[in-house]
Each structure stands twice: as structure tokens, then as C-alpha cells.
Design a protein around this motif. Structure first.
Motif, PDB file in Angstrom:
ATOM      1  N   LEU A 293     -81.923 -39.889  -9.604  1.00 37.69           N
ATOM      2  CA  LEU A 293     -82.551 -38.614  -9.934  1.00 37.69           C
ATOM      3  C   LEU A 293     -83.416 -38.123  -8.779  1.00 37.69           C
ATOM      4  O   LEU A 293     -83.442 -36.927  -8.459  1.00 37.69           O
ATOM      5  CB  LEU A 293     -83.386 -38.743 -11.210  1.00 37.69           C
ATOM      6  CG  LEU A 293     -82.593 -39.045 -12.488  1.00 37.69           C
ATOM      7  CD1 LEU A 293     -83.532 -39.167 -13.679  1.00 37.69           C
ATOM      8  CD2 LEU A 293     -81.547 -37.967 -12.746  1.00 37.69           C
ATOM      9  N   ASP A 294     -84.121 -39.050  -8.132  1.00 37.69           N
ATOM     10  CA  ASP A 294     -84.928 -38.664  -6.976  1.00 37.69           C
ATOM     11  C   ASP A 294     -84.045 -38.271  -5.797  1.00 37.69           C
ATOM     12  O   ASP A 294     -84.377 -37.360  -5.038  1.00 37.69           O
ATOM     13  CB  ASP A 294     -85.863 -39.813  -6.591  1.00 37.69           C
ATOM     14  CG  ASP A 294     -86.915 -40.072  -7.650  1.00 37.69           C
ATOM     15  OD1 ASP A 294     -87.525 -39.093  -8.129  1.00 37.69           O
ATOM     16  OD2 ASP A 294     -87.115 -41.227  -8.023  1.00 37.69           O
ATOM     17  N   ALA A 295     -82.917 -38.949  -5.631  1.00 43.07           N
ATOM     18  CA  ALA A 295     -82.010 -38.613  -4.541  1.00 43.07           C
ATOM     19  C   ALA A 295     -81.393 -37.232  -4.757  1.00 43.07           C
ATOM     20  O   ALA A 295     -81.264 -36.438  -3.813  1.00 43.07           O
ATOM     21  CB  ALA A 295     -80.918 -39.669  -4.422  1.00 43.07           C
ATOM     22  N   VAL A 296     -81.004 -36.916  -5.994  1.00 44.67           N
ATOM     23  CA  VAL A 296     -80.455 -35.589  -6.296  1.00 44.67           C
ATOM     24  C   VAL A 296     -81.511 -34.521  -6.041  1.00 44.67           C
ATOM     25  O   VAL A 296     -81.234 -33.461  -5.452  1.00 44.67           O
ATOM     26  CB  VAL A 296     -79.964 -35.537  -7.762  1.00 44.67           C
ATOM     27  CG1 VAL A 296     -79.608 -34.107  -8.161  1.00 44.67           C
ATOM     28  CG2 VAL A 296     -78.750 -36.444  -7.949  1.00 44.67           C
ATOM     29  N   THR A 297     -82.739 -34.788  -6.477  1.00 42.93           N
ATOM     30  CA  THR A 297     -83.837 -33.854  -6.230  1.00 42.93           C
ATOM     31  C   THR A 297     -84.066 -33.679  -4.732  1.00 42.93           C
ATOM     32  O   THR A 297     -84.272 -32.552  -4.243  1.00 42.93           O
ATOM     33  CB  THR A 297     -85.128 -34.355  -6.901  1.00 42.93           C
ATOM     34  OG1 THR A 297     -84.923 -34.442  -8.302  1.00 42.93           O
ATOM     35  CG2 THR A 297     -86.295 -33.426  -6.620  1.00 42.93           C
ATOM     36  N   LEU A 298     -84.021 -34.773  -3.996  1.00 43.12           N
ATOM     37  CA  LEU A 298     -84.241 -34.726  -2.556  1.00 43.12           C
ATOM     38  C   LEU A 298     -83.202 -33.841  -1.863  1.00 43.12           C
ATOM     39  O   LEU A 298     -83.542 -33.058  -0.967  1.00 43.12           O
ATOM     40  CB  LEU A 298     -84.200 -36.140  -1.973  1.00 43.12           C
ATOM     41  CG  LEU A 298     -84.355 -36.273  -0.453  1.00 43.12           C
ATOM     42  CD1 LEU A 298     -85.676 -35.658   0.017  1.00 43.12           C
ATOM     43  CD2 LEU A 298     -84.259 -37.746  -0.045  1.00 43.12           C
ATOM     44  N   VAL A 299     -81.942 -33.939  -2.274  1.00 44.40           N
ATOM     45  CA  VAL A 299     -80.895 -33.097  -1.671  1.00 44.40           C
ATOM     46  C   VAL A 299     -81.248 -31.625  -1.835  1.00 44.40           C
ATOM     47  O   VAL A 299     -81.178 -30.833  -0.880  1.00 44.40           O
ATOM     48  CB  VAL A 299     -79.519 -33.398  -2.300  1.00 44.40           C
ATOM     49  CG1 VAL A 299     -78.486 -32.354  -1.868  1.00 44.40           C
ATOM     50  CG2 VAL A 299     -79.049 -34.790  -1.909  1.00 44.40           C
ATOM     51  N   GLY A 300     -81.654 -31.227  -3.040  1.00 39.42           N
ATOM     52  CA  GLY A 300     -82.004 -29.831  -3.281  1.00 39.42           C
ATOM     53  C   GLY A 300     -83.212 -29.375  -2.475  1.00 39.42           C
ATOM     54  O   GLY A 300     -83.233 -28.264  -1.937  1.00 39.42           O
ATOM     55  N   LEU A 301     -84.226 -30.233  -2.389  1.00 36.38           N
ATOM     56  CA  LEU A 301     -85.425 -29.872  -1.631  1.00 36.38           C
ATOM     57  C   LEU A 301     -85.121 -29.731  -0.143  1.00 36.38           C
ATOM     58  O   LEU A 301     -85.637 -28.824   0.526  1.00 36.38           O
ATOM     59  CB  LEU A 301     -86.508 -30.937  -1.850  1.00 36.38           C
ATOM     60  CG  LEU A 301     -87.076 -31.031  -3.274  1.00 36.38           C
ATOM     61  CD1 LEU A 301     -88.024 -32.219  -3.384  1.00 36.38           C
ATOM     62  CD2 LEU A 301     -87.804 -29.738  -3.641  1.00 36.38           C
ATOM     63  N   LEU A 302     -84.292 -30.621   0.382  1.00 33.55           N
ATOM     64  CA  LEU A 302     -83.914 -30.521   1.800  1.00 33.55           C
ATOM     65  C   LEU A 302     -83.138 -29.232   2.062  1.00 33.55           C
ATOM     66  O   LEU A 302     -83.382 -28.543   3.067  1.00 33.55           O
ATOM     67  CB  LEU A 302     -83.077 -31.732   2.199  1.00 33.55           C
ATOM     68  CG  LEU A 302     -83.815 -33.078   2.281  1.00 33.55           C
ATOM     69  CD1 LEU A 302     -82.823 -34.227   2.428  1.00 33.55           C
ATOM     70  CD2 LEU A 302     -84.810 -33.089   3.440  1.00 33.55           C
ATOM     71  N   GLN A 303     -82.213 -28.911   1.159  1.00 36.65           N
ATOM     72  CA  GLN A 303     -81.432 -27.682   1.340  1.00 36.65           C
ATOM     73  C   GLN A 303     -82.330 -26.455   1.311  1.00 36.65           C
ATOM     74  O   GLN A 303     -82.109 -25.498   2.067  1.00 36.65           O
ATOM     75  CB  GLN A 303     -80.350 -27.596   0.257  1.00 36.65           C
ATOM     76  CG  GLN A 303     -79.235 -28.618   0.423  1.00 36.65           C
ATOM     77  CD  GLN A 303     -78.278 -28.632  -0.745  1.00 36.65           C
ATOM     78  OE1 GLN A 303     -78.632 -28.246  -1.864  1.00 36.65           O
ATOM     79  NE2 GLN A 303     -77.051 -29.107  -0.514  1.00 36.65           N
ATOM     80  N   ALA A 304     -83.363 -26.485   0.461  1.00 34.51           N
ATOM     81  CA  ALA A 304     -84.295 -25.357   0.398  1.00 34.51           C
ATOM     82  C   ALA A 304     -85.075 -25.188   1.698  1.00 34.51           C
ATOM     83  O   ALA A 304     -85.564 -24.094   2.000  1.00 34.51           O
ATOM     84  CB  ALA A 304     -85.258 -25.544  -0.775  1.00 34.51           C
ATOM     85  N   ARG A 305     -85.200 -26.260   2.492  1.00 32.11           N
ATOM     86  CA  ARG A 305     -85.878 -26.199   3.781  1.00 32.11           C
ATOM     87  C   ARG A 305     -84.894 -25.949   4.932  1.00 32.11           C
ATOM     88  O   ARG A 305     -85.289 -26.021   6.096  1.00 32.11           O
ATOM     89  CB  ARG A 305     -86.625 -27.510   4.038  1.00 32.11           C
ATOM     90  CG  ARG A 305     -87.770 -27.767   3.091  1.00 32.11           C
ATOM     91  CD  ARG A 305     -88.913 -26.755   3.275  1.00 32.11           C
ATOM     92  NE  ARG A 305     -90.025 -27.080   2.421  1.00 32.11           N
ATOM     93  CZ  ARG A 305     -91.051 -27.849   2.763  1.00 32.11           C
ATOM     94  NH1 ARG A 305     -91.093 -28.376   3.986  1.00 32.11           N
ATOM     95  NH2 ARG A 305     -92.017 -28.091   1.922  1.00 32.11           N
TER      96      ARG A 305
END
Length: 384
Positions: A293-305
Motif C-alpha cells: 500500500l505504501d509502495a502504490v502510494t509512493l508511485v502516485g506521489l512521485l508521479q505528481a512530482r
């Protein structure tokens, strides 16, 4: 009263009444239910009584139930079903965590196959709560316990039978408190180390799994691999151990490590800001993330940056519960959770059938499932 005298008394009760309950026999003899259950097991092994859930029947009463006419067919069927349930196992699981359902399913499947009944309890947050849970299970007739509480196995200052778990330093002569419950105990995806005593254990080898991730990323050319892990997870110390060991073996510098606290949600937290700075500076190009769940969240946050996975940060996640559903499907270490549950039931059945058998500690190895997020299909020409 000596053991044989007590068992003779139980045998006379059964012969006189046809059927007895453990609870009533314990009260009449002035002993614990655990003691009576052990006596019934011994008498049943000698063919002197027939074990049923919660008590025992005389062989004559059991035979009569089996040959009863249509008027008592329902009673006979119920008795037969109980006799098929060879053992009753108490299963203590952590509350509300997505990691454990697969282990529970493994327990259920094995129990169903072998005619074992499982009684479920949800662990509390403290040692006292967990002790009360297992006390109730034992009092209700559990022949053995499968324990994977989130908390409450740690040593307690001055407590008799307390001992360390999950890599803590052993206490001389001490055992974890479940060792004194009077019934066999198997720790499920928990490890008590050198202080296990009479406790048996079956778990995923999380250190080995973390090493698989590090070796995979190193094989793709990454020379520095970050670790992002949940601070409260009982598996994090073992994942860290395997991560650091693999880094040493490969001549890599371990770290940086980013700790995700219980309060961290989907909004960027301090750990994420530090990770982004390291990625943007080119200091980190790969990370092992626990959990999915943290890895999936991390992918989205990185893409937003404006950062890409795996081009800017290659990711391997640890768990493989929902890794494939990520926007960028995640390469994942998959612990053999269902097999852990099945082996726990098997270990307990072996222990109940032969209390003198050698004690077992099983570590089952995870596997690596390669997907897009680690960049495995790309050329490993650049090192992080």
C-alpha cells in the motif's frame, strides 16, 4: 490425586454416564480443564474412551449413536461430525491488517482437510489482553494454540516465563509466556529466537525475501538502494536484517532508510520529502518498500512530482498483496503466506499426536515476482 488415579476416576465417570464434558469433570475432580483434556487424550489413545468436542464418550455410547435408528439419526450425525473433528485449535490474529487473511485462509484450508476445528480470536494491543484471549480459548477447550498477535509476546519485566521475540536479546533461562499455558503453541509468522523453549514456529523468511529484492536491484546496476519501511510492522526488523546483510555481501552501502510512522497517510510526509530530494539529486535510484500500500502510494506521489517509476526510481515492494494493481505494476517479494498457515496446522497436529516429537522451527522462503517497477526489462547500464 495421582495421574493414574485421576484417569481411573474419569473412566468410571464415562462408563457410568456414557458421556462427560471436560468442564464438569474438571469441577468434580478439582483440577484444571487442561489437565482433564490431557487425560481424555491419553484414555482415547488407549481406546478406553472416544473423544468428542468438549468431552468424551464411552465406546458403547459412541457405537450406539452410530447404529441408532431414524429417530436419532440427527444426533448420530452430530456425534459423528464431532468425532471427525480430531482437534480444536485456537487461532489468535492481529486486528484489521490486510497482510494476514492469506495466512488465515491457509489455516482454514488445512483445518478443513484434516477435520480440525479452528476457533478465531483477535489479539489485543497489550500483553494482558492477549493473555486473557488465550486463557479464554484454553478454558473453552482448545487443544492447541496458533498465535500471531500484533503485540504481547515481548518479555515483561519480572514476569515468570517471559522471554524475547523478534531478534531481542535472550534472557537466560526464560521462555515467552505462552510456553506456560499447558497446551502446545505454534507461533505463526512470529519468531521467538533462542528463547523459544517449547514453542514451535513457522514463518516466512523475511530476511531472505529482503535479500532477494536487494540482489535483484543490484543485478540491474543499482549501487545504492534505499529502504522504506513501516516502523510498527513486526516484520520490519527482519526485512532490515536481510537488506543490510545483502548490502554487505554485495559490497553496497546500506541506506538511506526512511521510516513510515503509523500516522503517515496518503499526504506527503517528511520521509517522502527526504526521498524525493535524494532521487532528484541522483543519490538514490532504487528502493525496497514495505509494504504494498505504501509502495502504490509512493508511485502516485512521485508521479505528481514529475518523477517516473522505474526511470527515476526503481521500486521493489514487499508483500505482493496488491502490487500488481499499481499504476506501474510493482515487482514484489511474495511471502508464502497461505503455506505458513497450512504448515502451522500440520505442526500442531503432529505435536498433539506425538507430544514427545522433536520441536520444529520452519522458515519458508518468499519468491520474487518481477514486473515493471524495477525496470528489469531495461538495460542495467547505469548504477544508482
Amino acid at each position: 490425586m495421582l495421574t493414574e488415579e485421576r484417569r481411573e476416576a474419569i473412566l468410571r465417570m464415562v462408563e457410568r454416564r456414557g458421556t462427560i464434558t471436560v468442564k464438569d469433570a474438571a469441577a468434580e475432580l478439582g483440577v484444571s480443564a487442561v489437565t482433564v483434556r490431557q487425560d481424555v487424550r491419553d484414555l482415547a489413545a488407549r481406546g478406553l474412551v472416544v473423544r468428542v468436542h468438549g468431552g468424551a464418550m464411552s465406546p458403547a455410547a459412541a457405537q450406539q449413536a452410530d447404529v441408532s435408528g431414524p429417530a436419532t439419526a440427527r444426533t448420530a450425525a452430530r456425534t459423528a461430525a464431532r468425532r471427525e473433528q480430531e482437534y480444536v485449535l485456537g487461532l489468535v490474529v492481529p486486528p484489521g491488517d490486510y497482510y494476514y487473511p492469506e495466512i488465515i485462509r491457509g489455516v482454514q484450508d488445512a483445518a478443513r482437510t484434516h477435520g480440525v476445528r479452528v476457533v478465531l480470536a483477535v489479539s489485543g494491543e497489550t500483553l494482558a489482553e492477549n493473555q486473557e484471549q488465550v486463557r479464554r480459548l484454553v478454558a473453552a477447550g482448545a487443544d492447541g494454540l496458533l498465535l500471531m498477535p500484533r503485540a504481547g509476546l515481548e518479555p515483561v519485566e519480572g514476569a515468570e516465563g517471559a522471554g524475547p521475540v523478534d531478534g531481542a536479546a535472550p534472557v537466560e533461562g526464560a521462555e515467552p509466556w505462552p510456553a506456560g499455558l499447558g497446551v502446545p503453541v505454534v507461533l505463526v509468522d512470529r519468531r521467538a529466537g533462542a528463547a523459544a523453549g517449547r514453542l514451535e514456529q513457522v514463518a516466512s523468511d523475511h530476511a531472505h525475501g529482503a535479500g532477494l529484492a536487494v540482489r535483484h536491484l543490484a543485478g540491474l546496476g543499482h549501487g545504492r538502494i534505499a529502504l522504506v519501511a513501516r516502523a510498527e510492522s513486526p516484520n520490519t526488523p527482519l526485512i532490515r536484517e536481510g537488506y543490510e546483510s545483502a548490502c554487505r555481501d554485495l559490497g553496497l552501502t546500506a541506506g538511506p532508510e526512511f521510516s513510515i510512522g503509523p500516522a503517515d497517510g496518503t499526504a506527503p510526509a517528511d520521509w517522502f520529502e527526504e526521498l524525493v530530494r535524494a532521487v532528484e539529486a541522483g543519490d538514490v535510484r532504487a528502493a525496497l518498500v514495505h509494504n504494498d500500500l505504501d509502495a502504490v502510494t509512493l508511485v502516485g506521489l512521485l508521479q505528481a512530482r514529475g518523477l517516473r517509476v522505474p526511470e527515476d526510481l526503481a521500486i521493489v515492494t514487499y508483500d505482493d498483496e496488491v502490487a500488481e494493481l499499481s499504476d506501474v505494476p510493482l515487482t514484489a517479494v511474495a511471502p508464502p503466506k497461505r503455506a505458513v498457515g497450512a504448515w502451522a496446522v500440520d505442526l500442531m497436529r503432529r505435536r498433539l499426536a506425538d507430544p514427545a516429537a522433536p520441536l520444529a522451527e520452519l522458515l519458508l522462503r518468499p519468491e520474487l515476482r518481477v514486473r515493471e517497477s524495477s525496470g528489469a526489462a531495461a538495460s542495467p547500464g547505469t548504477r544508482g
